[in-house]
Motif scaffolding. Structure first.
Motif, PDB file in Angstrom:
ATOM      1  N   PRO A   1       0.829  -1.204   0.000  1.00 58.59           N
ATOM      2  CA  PRO A   1       0.000   0.000   0.000  1.00 58.59           C
ATOM      3  C   PRO A   1       0.869   1.261   0.000  1.00 58.59           C
ATOM      4  O   PRO A   1       1.972   1.267   0.548  1.00 58.59           O
ATOM      5  N   LYS A   2       0.351   2.313  -0.643  1.00 63.89           N
ATOM      6  CA  LYS A   2       1.079   3.578  -0.651  1.00 63.89           C
ATOM      7  C   LYS A   2       1.173   4.106   0.771  1.00 63.89           C
ATOM      8  O   LYS A   2       0.259   3.950   1.571  1.00 63.89           O
ATOM      9  N   ARG A   3       2.296   4.736   1.065  1.00 58.36           N
ATOM     10  CA  ARG A   3       2.473   5.342   2.387  1.00 58.36           C
ATOM     11  C   ARG A   3       1.747   6.686   2.426  1.00 58.36           C
ATOM     12  O   ARG A   3       1.669   7.377   1.419  1.00 58.36           O
ATOM     13  N   THR A   4       1.270   7.041   3.594  1.00 54.04           N
ATOM     14  CA  THR A   4       0.664   8.365   3.749  1.00 54.04           C
ATOM     15  C   THR A   4       1.671   9.285   4.423  1.00 54.04           C
ATOM     16  O   THR A   4       2.439   8.854   5.290  1.00 54.04           O
ATOM     17  N   ALA A   5       1.672  10.528   4.009  1.00 62.33           N
ATOM     18  CA  ALA A   5       2.607  11.503   4.565  1.00 62.33           C
ATOM     19  C   ALA A   5       2.220  11.848   6.005  1.00 62.33           C
ATOM     20  O   ALA A   5       1.043  11.915   6.347  1.00 62.33           O
ATOM     21  N   THR A   6       3.226  12.086   6.841  1.00 59.12           N
ATOM     22  CA  THR A   6       2.973  12.509   8.214  1.00 59.12           C
ATOM     23  C   THR A   6       2.576  13.978   8.209  1.00 59.12           C
ATOM     24  O   THR A   6       2.756  14.686   7.209  1.00 59.12           O
ATOM     25  N   TYR A   7       2.065  14.469   9.332  1.00 59.37           N
ATOM     26  CA  TYR A   7       1.696  15.883   9.424  1.00 59.37           C
ATOM     27  C   TYR A   7       2.914  16.777   9.244  1.00 59.37           C
ATOM     28  O   TYR A   7       2.835  17.837   8.629  1.00 59.37           O
ATOM     29  N   ALA A   8       4.061  16.341   9.744  1.00 60.75           N
ATOM     30  CA  ALA A   8       5.290  17.122   9.573  1.00 60.75           C
ATOM     31  C   ALA A   8       5.682  17.197   8.097  1.00 60.75           C
ATOM     32  O   ALA A   8       6.090  18.255   7.603  1.00 60.75           O
ATOM     33  N   GLN A   9       5.545  16.081   7.385  1.00 58.91           N
ATOM     34  CA  GLN A   9       5.871  16.085   5.949  1.00 58.91           C
ATOM     35  C   GLN A   9       4.897  16.963   5.173  1.00 58.91           C
ATOM     36  O   GLN A   9       5.302  17.724   4.294  1.00 58.91           O
ATOM     37  N   LEU A  10       3.610  16.861   5.498  1.00 59.81           N
ATOM     38  CA  LEU A  10       2.618  17.704   4.824  1.00 59.81           C
ATOM     39  C   LEU A  10       2.881  19.180   5.090  1.00 59.81           C
ATOM     40  O   LEU A  10       2.739  20.016   4.196  1.00 59.81           O
ATOM     41  N   GLY A  11       3.290  19.508   6.317  1.00 56.83           N
ATOM     42  CA  GLY A  11       3.630  20.888   6.654  1.00 56.83           C
ATOM     43  C   GLY A  11       4.832  21.379   5.868  1.00 56.83           C
ATOM     44  O   GLY A  11       4.860  22.525   5.392  1.00 56.83           O
ATOM     45  N   ALA A  12       5.843  20.529   5.707  1.00 56.29           N
ATOM     46  CA  ALA A  12       7.036  20.898   4.950  1.00 56.29           C
ATOM     47  C   ALA A  12       6.701  21.102   3.474  1.00 56.29           C
ATOM     48  O   ALA A  12       7.210  22.036   2.833  1.00 56.29           O
ATOM     49  N   ILE A  13       5.839  20.255   2.925  1.00 58.51           N
ATOM     50  CA  ILE A  13       5.420  20.407   1.527  1.00 58.51           C
ATOM     51  C   ILE A  13       4.658  21.714   1.353  1.00 58.51           C
ATOM     52  O   ILE A  13       4.894  22.465   0.398  1.00 58.51           O
ATOM     53  N   ASP A  14       3.754  22.012   2.276  1.00 56.64           N
ATOM     54  CA  ASP A  14       2.981  23.260   2.212  1.00 56.64           C
ATOM     55  C   ASP A  14       3.899  24.478   2.266  1.00 56.64           C
ATOM     56  O   ASP A  14       3.736  25.431   1.504  1.00 56.64           O
ATOM     57  N   LYS A  15       4.888  24.430   3.134  1.00 56.52           N
ATOM     58  CA  LYS A  15       5.841  25.535   3.265  1.00 56.52           C
ATOM     59  C   LYS A  15       6.654  25.718   1.979  1.00 56.52           C
ATOM     60  O   LYS A  15       6.860  26.843   1.510  1.00 56.52           O
ATOM     61  N   ALA A  16       7.083  24.619   1.369  1.00 56.07           N
ATOM     62  CA  ALA A  16       7.867  24.693   0.135  1.00 56.07           C
ATOM     63  C   ALA A  16       7.026  25.244  -1.020  1.00 56.07           C
ATOM     64  O   ALA A  16       7.503  26.068  -1.804  1.00 56.07           O
ATOM     65  N   LEU A  17       5.778  24.810  -1.113  1.00 50.01           N
ATOM     66  CA  LEU A  17       4.914  25.300  -2.190  1.00 50.01           C
ATOM     67  C   LEU A  17       4.564  26.777  -1.989  1.00 50.01           C
ATOM     68  O   LEU A  17       4.463  27.533  -2.961  1.00 50.01           O
ATOM     69  N   ARG A  18       4.391  27.173  -0.747  1.00 45.22           N
ATOM     70  CA  ARG A  18       4.138  28.591  -0.454  1.00 45.22           C
ATOM     71  C   ARG A  18       5.337  29.436  -0.859  1.00 45.22           C
ATOM     72  O   ARG A  18       5.194  30.528  -1.431  1.00 45.22           O
ATOM     73  N   ALA A  19       6.550  28.934  -0.619  1.00 42.24           N
ATOM     74  CA  ALA A  19       7.761  29.656  -1.002  1.00 42.24           C
ATOM     75  C   ALA A  19       7.843  29.814  -2.519  1.00 42.24           C
ATOM     76  O   ALA A  19       8.322  30.845  -3.006  1.00 42.24           O
ATOM     77  N   ARG A  20       7.362  28.842  -3.262  1.00 47.95           N
ATOM     78  CA  ARG A  20       7.381  28.943  -4.730  1.00 47.95           C
ATOM     79  C   ARG A  20       6.395  29.976  -5.248  1.00 47.95           C
ATOM     80  O   ARG A  20       6.496  30.420  -6.389  1.00 47.95           O
ATOM     81  N   ARG A  21       5.399  30.339  -4.422  1.00 43.22           N
ATOM     82  CA  ARG A  21       4.412  31.344  -4.825  1.00 43.22           C
ATOM     83  C   ARG A  21       4.742  32.738  -4.292  1.00 43.22           C
ATOM     84  O   ARG A  21       4.041  33.693  -4.613  1.00 43.22           O
ATOM     85  N   THR A  22       5.782  32.866  -3.456  1.00 41.82           N
ATOM     86  CA  THR A  22       6.109  34.145  -2.833  1.00 41.82           C
ATOM     87  C   THR A  22       7.192  34.871  -3.621  1.00 41.82           C
ATOM     88  O   THR A  22       8.255  34.321  -3.900  1.00 41.82           O
ATOM     89  N   CYS A  23       6.917  36.128  -3.957  1.00 42.06           N
ATOM     90  CA  CYS A  23       7.852  36.945  -4.731  1.00 42.06           C
ATOM     91  C   CYS A  23       9.045  37.336  -3.863  1.00 42.06           C
ATOM     92  O   CYS A  23       8.875  37.756  -2.720  1.00 42.06           O
ATOM     93  N   THR A  24      10.233  37.214  -4.426  1.00 37.25           N
ATOM     94  CA  THR A  24      11.444  37.567  -3.677  1.00 37.25           C
ATOM     95  C   THR A  24      11.630  39.084  -3.593  1.00 37.25           C
ATOM     96  O   THR A  24      12.334  39.565  -2.714  1.00 37.25           O
ATOM     97  N   SER A  25      10.987  39.827  -4.489  1.00 35.81           N
ATOM     98  CA  SER A  25      11.141  41.284  -4.480  1.00 35.81           C
ATOM     99  C   SER A  25      10.150  41.966  -3.548  1.00 35.81           C
ATOM    100  O   SER A  25      10.537  42.752  -2.692  1.00 35.81           O
ATOM    101  N   CYS A  26       8.864  41.675  -3.711  1.00 30.00           N
ATOM    102  CA  CYS A  26       7.847  42.373  -2.913  1.00 30.00           C
ATOM    103  C   CYS A  26       7.324  41.543  -1.749  1.00 30.00           C
ATOM    104  O   CYS A  26       6.636  42.059  -0.868  1.00 30.00           O
ATOM    105  N   GLY A  27       7.627  40.238  -1.720  1.00 29.08           N
ATOM    106  CA  GLY A  27       7.204  39.379  -0.621  1.00 29.08           C
ATOM    107  C   GLY A  27       5.747  38.974  -0.661  1.00 29.08           C
ATOM    108  O   GLY A  27       5.250  38.360   0.278  1.00 29.08           O
ATOM    109  N   THR A  28       5.040  39.277  -1.735  1.00 29.63           N
ATOM    110  CA  THR A  28       3.621  38.948  -1.852  1.00 29.63           C
ATOM    111  C   THR A  28       3.450  37.500  -2.299  1.00 29.63           C
ATOM    112  O   THR A  28       4.134  37.042  -3.210  1.00 29.63           O
TER     113      THR A  28
END
Length: 119
Positions: A70-97
């Motif tokens: 069976p496929k493994r399910t991600a832990t809450y810590a892993q899901l949090g890390a993925i969310d943080k990484a995806l948020r960083a990909r959407r955040t502008c380095t110039s204006c921070g939006t």
């Protein structure tokens, strides 16, 4: 539909793995995508066979469904890390939006800060 019998080698003598033309694989052998669709993963097993098509330019590896786990399910810590990484990909380095889209890494900033994207 005409099949290329050059890739029919169920014993693996010619290609070192049991090899089948496109759509000729026996039941019980699945690709990674097919395993994923069933909620499974190879689970450390070796490749059981392969499918070859497009004159030998395309290959898909097959795994035994009965040995899949069976496929493994991600832990809450892993899901949090993925969310943080995806948020960083959407955040502008110039204006921070945080934008509703992923910012191209080659540009490094949102469409508003990078003048090339404006209409």
């Amino acid at each position: 539909m005409q099949h290329n019998h050059a890739f029919y080698d169920p014993t693996g003598t010619r290609y070192s793995l049991p090899t089948y033309p496109y759509r000729w694989a026996p039941g019980g052998l699945l690709t990674r995508r097919q395993l994923t669709a069933k909620g499974l993963r190879p689970g450390g097993q070796h490749i059981a066979a392969q499918i070859v098509w497009r004159k030998g330019k395309r290959v898909a590896y097959l795994y035994r469904q009965d040995l899949a786990l069976p496929k493994r399910t991600a832990t809450y810590a892993q899901l949090g890390a993925i969310d943080k990484a995806l948020r960083a990909r959407r955040t502008c380095t110039s204006c921070g939006t945080e934008q509703p889209y992923y910012i191209r890494r080659s540009l490094g900033e949102c469409a508003d800060c990078n003048g090339r994207w404006t209409r």
